[in-house]
Design an enzyme around this catalytic site. Structure first.
Site, PDB file in Angstrom:
ATOM      1  N   SER A 101       7.861  -2.620  12.216  1.00 28.86           N
ATOM      2  CA  SER A 101       6.775  -2.196  11.333  1.00 28.86           C
ATOM      3  C   SER A 101       5.871  -1.161  11.991  1.00 28.86           C
ATOM      4  O   SER A 101       6.297  -0.052  12.284  1.00 28.86           O
ATOM      5  CB  SER A 101       5.988  -3.418  10.862  1.00 28.86           C
ATOM      6  OG  SER A 101       5.030  -3.066   9.910  1.00 28.86           O
ATOM      7  N   ASP A 242       3.527   2.880   7.070  1.00 28.59           N
ATOM      8  CA  ASP A 242       3.795   2.431   8.428  1.00 28.59           C
ATOM      9  C   ASP A 242       5.273   2.690   8.740  1.00 28.59           C
ATOM     10  O   ASP A 242       5.967   3.378   7.990  1.00 28.59           O
ATOM     11  CB  ASP A 242       3.423   0.958   8.589  1.00 28.59           C
ATOM     12  CG  ASP A 242       4.171   0.056   7.618  1.00 28.59           C
ATOM     13  OD1 ASP A 242       4.669   0.572   6.587  1.00 28.59           O
ATOM     14  OD2 ASP A 242       4.273  -1.161   7.866  1.00 28.59           O
ATOM     15  N   ASP A 244       8.054   0.948   8.608  1.00 30.36           N
ATOM     16  CA  ASP A 244       9.115   0.502   7.701  1.00 30.36           C
ATOM     17  C   ASP A 244       8.735   0.654   6.228  1.00 30.36           C
ATOM     18  O   ASP A 244       9.490   0.252   5.349  1.00 30.36           O
ATOM     19  CB  ASP A 244       9.506  -0.945   7.994  1.00 30.36           C
ATOM     20  CG  ASP A 244       8.381  -1.938   7.750  1.00 30.36           C
ATOM     21  OD1 ASP A 244       7.208  -1.556   7.891  1.00 30.36           O
ATOM     22  OD2 ASP A 244       8.668  -3.101   7.408  1.00 30.36           O
ATOM     23  N   ASP A 246       6.639  -0.756   4.217  1.00 31.78           N
ATOM     24  CA  ASP A 246       6.263  -1.856   3.323  1.00 31.78           C
ATOM     25  C   ASP A 246       4.753  -1.837   3.074  1.00 31.78           C
ATOM     26  O   ASP A 246       4.242  -2.623   2.280  1.00 31.78           O
ATOM     27  CB  ASP A 246       6.724  -3.216   3.840  1.00 31.78           C
ATOM     28  CG  ASP A 246       6.056  -3.641   5.149  1.00 31.78           C
ATOM     29  OD1 ASP A 246       5.417  -2.788   5.805  1.00 31.78           O
ATOM     30  OD2 ASP A 246       6.193  -4.824   5.522  1.00 31.78           O
TER      31      ASP A 246
END
Length: 452
Positions: A101, A242, A244, A246
């Site tokens: 992340s 960020d 990833d 999400d």
């Protein structure tokens, strides 16, 4: 299972490559997952972000799954929400996202997904930990090895579907600057916005696991370039992800980073009803939703807790102030790309983002973190739970569902809780007045500093 070492934090397994995240661990987690879901003939979706170690971890985990008789659907480099959605749409038995992340480049991690697109719950994570710890795997013979399939084209279906559910108006094109941090959203986030009819300018949209343009944590220090670009180009909004993708954080048309809690509130107001958030979210959300006749429920920090509560309470929307939002009308996986589309849609419907933010009541907030070794967290938090209340004399309520949250008689509050992913103790303070805020913050910092 209390004697079994913990692998999972608040958002999957994370750590530095070759320290906590080893190839041996990745192999064992894959084998454990295969055993947990039933092994031979089961199907697992897998994807990774842009980190340099993502592919090698993916190869090892695929080998562990195939060795256990599972079939593998391979997405390649994708945002986390694409893995969650593919697991749901492809009717797979589980999903794996290889990502750390917002953590720095040397970190990586593993997050697991259920067939319904919901992240693994704590009890499921404990079962995986038990299987890993006991090396309890089922390895099949040469004639029962699983099959691997490339489903990278599913990305296009995902983009089509998030555009459709966002109800974005292609006839009202906005100028949008999107900063992807060279992370997993680098291709798909700009593509979705352009396909939806927006005029898109990109920053850090070249996938690169070294994150050369900025650190993947979407905070004020790391988004200075985005803030300046939005202002200079006269854009309607800036969006940042960020590593990833999400998460999503927005910059208003004046180049100001949006207050995270207010941004969450803007989209929550589009849904109304039962909104779910975490113990560290601002009371401004409660104020606005209660005006609409809705209610706000609070959970421990972590998107899986928010997701569980949404499911249990028929929630319409939920999220964390970090920019991790869940859209139950689409999928129970946090989705920064859909969140970005929905902010654009809210601007199309309701006007300038700065004006929408200003219309929400402002409660000054301070978020801080104090370094604390992971092995000291438990003893520190024991003292916080027993002694922290003695620092104050105007307490209305104490919550201990996640750390220690003290609410004061005027509605101000403070939360002390350990990070689940990093060696920190976090302090979140919200005051109805600046003076009270500063008083609470000073006492909290002094208390923790003495302990640590």
């Amino acid at each position: 299972m209390s004697d079994i070492p913990r692998l999972f934090g608040t958002s999957g397994i994370r750590g530095e490559y070759q320290k906590k995240i080893t190839l041996e661990l990745a192999m064992d987690v894959a084998r454990a997952l295969a055993k947990y879901i039933g092994g031979k003939g089961k199907t697992v979706v897998i994807g990774h972000d842009t980190r340099t170690t993502g592919k090698i971890i993916e190869h090892v985990m695929i080998a562990g799954l195939l060795q256990s008789g599972c079939n593998v659907l391979k997405l390649g480099m994708v945002p986390t929400p694409t893995v969650g959605y593919a697991t749901l749409k492809k009717q797979a038995d589980a999903g794996i996202m290889i990502t750390a992340s917002h953590n720095p480049s040397q970190y990586n991690g593993i997050k697991l997904w259920n067939a319904d697109g919901l992240a693994y719950k704590q009890n499921q994570e404990r079962e995986i930990e038990k299987l890993v710890y006991e090396k309890d795997f089922n390895i099949v013979g040469w004639d029962e090895i699983g099959e691997e399939y490339d489903i990278s084209s599913f990305k296009d279906e995902y983009v089509d579907d998030i555009i459709k559910v966002s109800e974005i108006d292609p006839n009202k094109p906005l100028k949008v600057v999107v900063d992807c941090a060279s992370g997993a959203g680098s291709y798909l986030s700009p593509k979705a916005l352009r396909q939806a009819g927006m005029n898109v300018i990109t920053l850090n949209a070249q996938p690169d696991g070294f994150f050369p343009g900025r650190n993947p944590e979407p905070n004020s220090d790391n988004l200075q370039e985005l803030m300046k670009t939005v202002k200079v180009l006269g854009a309607d909004v800036g969006l940042a992800h960020d590593g990833d993708a999400d998460r999503m954080i927005a910059v208003d048309e004046k180049g100001n980073l949006s207050d995270f809690d207010k941004l969450l509130t803007i989209i929550a107001k589009e849904f109304g009803g039962t909104i779910v958030t975490t113990v560290d979210a601002s009371a401004c959300l409660d104020t606005e939703i209660e005006k609409m006749g809705g209610k706000v429920l609070r959970t421990p920090v972590g998107d899986v807790h928010v997701a569980e509560s949404i499911n249990e309470n028929n929630g319409t929307f939920g999220g964390e102030p970090s920019g991790t939002w869940l859209h139950p009308d689409f999928c129970m996986c946090p989705d920064g790309l859909l969140s970005g589309l929905r902010i654009v849609r809210a601007i199309q419907k309701n006007g300038k983002l700065s004006e929408q933010l200003d219309a929400i009541e402002n409660y000054p907030t301070i978020r801080e973190k104090i370094t604390c070794d992971n092995n000291k967290k438990a003893s520190v938090m024991e003292k916080v739970e027993s002694d922290f209340k003695n620092e104050f004399d105007d307490i209305q309520e104490i919550l201990t569902i996640d750390g220690v949250r003290i609410k004061f008689e005027d509605g101000s509050w403070v939360l002390i809780r350990p990070s689940g992913t990093e060696p920190y103790i976090r302090i979140t303070t919200e005051g109805k007045t600046q003076a009270h805020l500063k008083d609470i913050e000073t006492k909290s910092q002094n208390f923790l500093n003495k302990l640590i």
